[in-house]
Scaffold this active site. Sequence first.
Site, mmCIF file in Angstrom:
data_model
loop_
_atom_site.group_PDB
_atom_site.id
_atom_site.type_symbol
_atom_site.label_atom_id
_atom_site.label_comp_id
_atom_site.label_asym_id
_atom_site.label_seq_id
_atom_site.Cartn_x
_atom_site.Cartn_y
_atom_site.Cartn_z
ATOM 1 N N TYR A 116 0.807 -1.287 0.301
ATOM 2 C CA TYR A 116 -0.353 0.187 -0.113
ATOM 3 C C TYR A 116 1.000 1.535 -0.306
ATOM 4 C CZ TYR A 116 -3.372 -2.912 1.802
ATOM 5 O OH TYR A 116 -3.899 -4.290 2.817
ATOM 6 N N HIS A 181 8.001 14.077 11.445
ATOM 7 C CA HIS A 181 8.919 13.274 11.310
ATOM 8 C C HIS A 181 10.130 13.248 11.352
ATOM 9 C CE1 HIS A 181 8.331 8.266 10.039
ATOM 10 N NE2 HIS A 181 8.892 8.469 11.287
#
Length: 376
Positions: A116, A181
Amino acid sequence: MANLELRSLGNTGLKLSSVGFGASPLGNVFGPVSEDDAFASVRDAFRLGINFFDTSPYALSLCVFFDVLTIWVFYFVFWVDRIQSQEIVFLEYFFDLFTIWVFDFVFWVVAFSRYYGGTVSEKVLGKALKAMGVPRNEYIVSTKCGRYVDGFDFSAERVTRSIDESLDRLQLDYVDILQCHDIEFGSLDQIVNETIPALQKLKEAGKIRFIGITGLPLGVFTYVLDRVPPGTVDVILSYCHYSINDSTLEDLLPYLKSKGVGVISASPLSMGLLTERGPPEWHPASPELKAACQAAAAYCKENGKNISKLAMQYSLSNKDISSVLVGMNSVKQVEENVAAAKELAMFGKDEKALSEIEEILNPVMNQTWPSGIQQS
Ligand code: NAD
């Protein structure tokens, strides 16, 4: 046995379970994980008192691993063939390389669709949480922004779009914590001046409750926290810096406490270094560090101890850390890690075994690896 301890997260008012559920293994980062195992792990974690679940839109290491493997297998096969026949002609060599890249491209496309595009961890965690059917305010979810399969982008536009994509994959209306992040890969000044202000708007819009930053080099936290207004960044997530082989986060804890910033310490098993199975192929540690950790794991096994349990207890023993975030992909691991925390609460650390391991790890103590770009 007592319940799993809850600890306050800085000034947020949130109370996180001392053991947090790291969902990156659900994105197949450490090897393939079936959806049944993922669901069972999440359900069991919640049942045993874990209320904190961390994920991110980026988890592609298995694809990268396959990618690199594919290149090397083909490279090796073609070179052996050429060397044996002793006819290394430039055009043929060029053709070989071209063939390698065609195969590589095909492999990428297959791997990308199979996983994905790196967002599987959010999707699986979202489905698993929904399947539990418990009220939303009974669990705490954090995800991240700025790091994607196609690279880093900490622009206001991208992180604003990112939260909508994450909420969609997680099937949630809001996340409790949104973290920038691995900020060492972006411009820290952009994080201060553009990304965090964009996250504040998301907070006002009710899509996120708190703002965090994550990274490997500890210096990035002080750089940002010294430049944003107090109370802007609620949480930091540090990884691989509070485990038996590297405890450098400890020196930063008083500073973080003085700023009212909550501390999440991830990777207590040093991303697999402190396990009997050992780290995954892509692990960035030096061969020397990997060998020392494997020697420590073997020593524990010979003496009837489990290195992962000792490592969990080591990280959990510092109460200035709100949650120790460990990656888990099976009910067995969930149960072992929760049991380690409960046993620690009752009996304390196994000081003797820890000092023996520390002696083995002494030559590589606090050794880390480079991460990020040179900041201007
Ligand atoms: P980790 O140190 O938690 O190790 C995870 C590995 O240990 C996995 O292979 C897991 O299957 C295995 N494991 C877990 N419990 C075990 C047990 N009892 N016995 C044996 N093996 C066991 O490393 P991690 O998963 O990389 O880190 C934990 C979480 O922290 C991640 O899932 C992620 O949510 C977060 N994290 C965030 C960042 C970041 O934001 N930059 C970086 C690293 C980790």
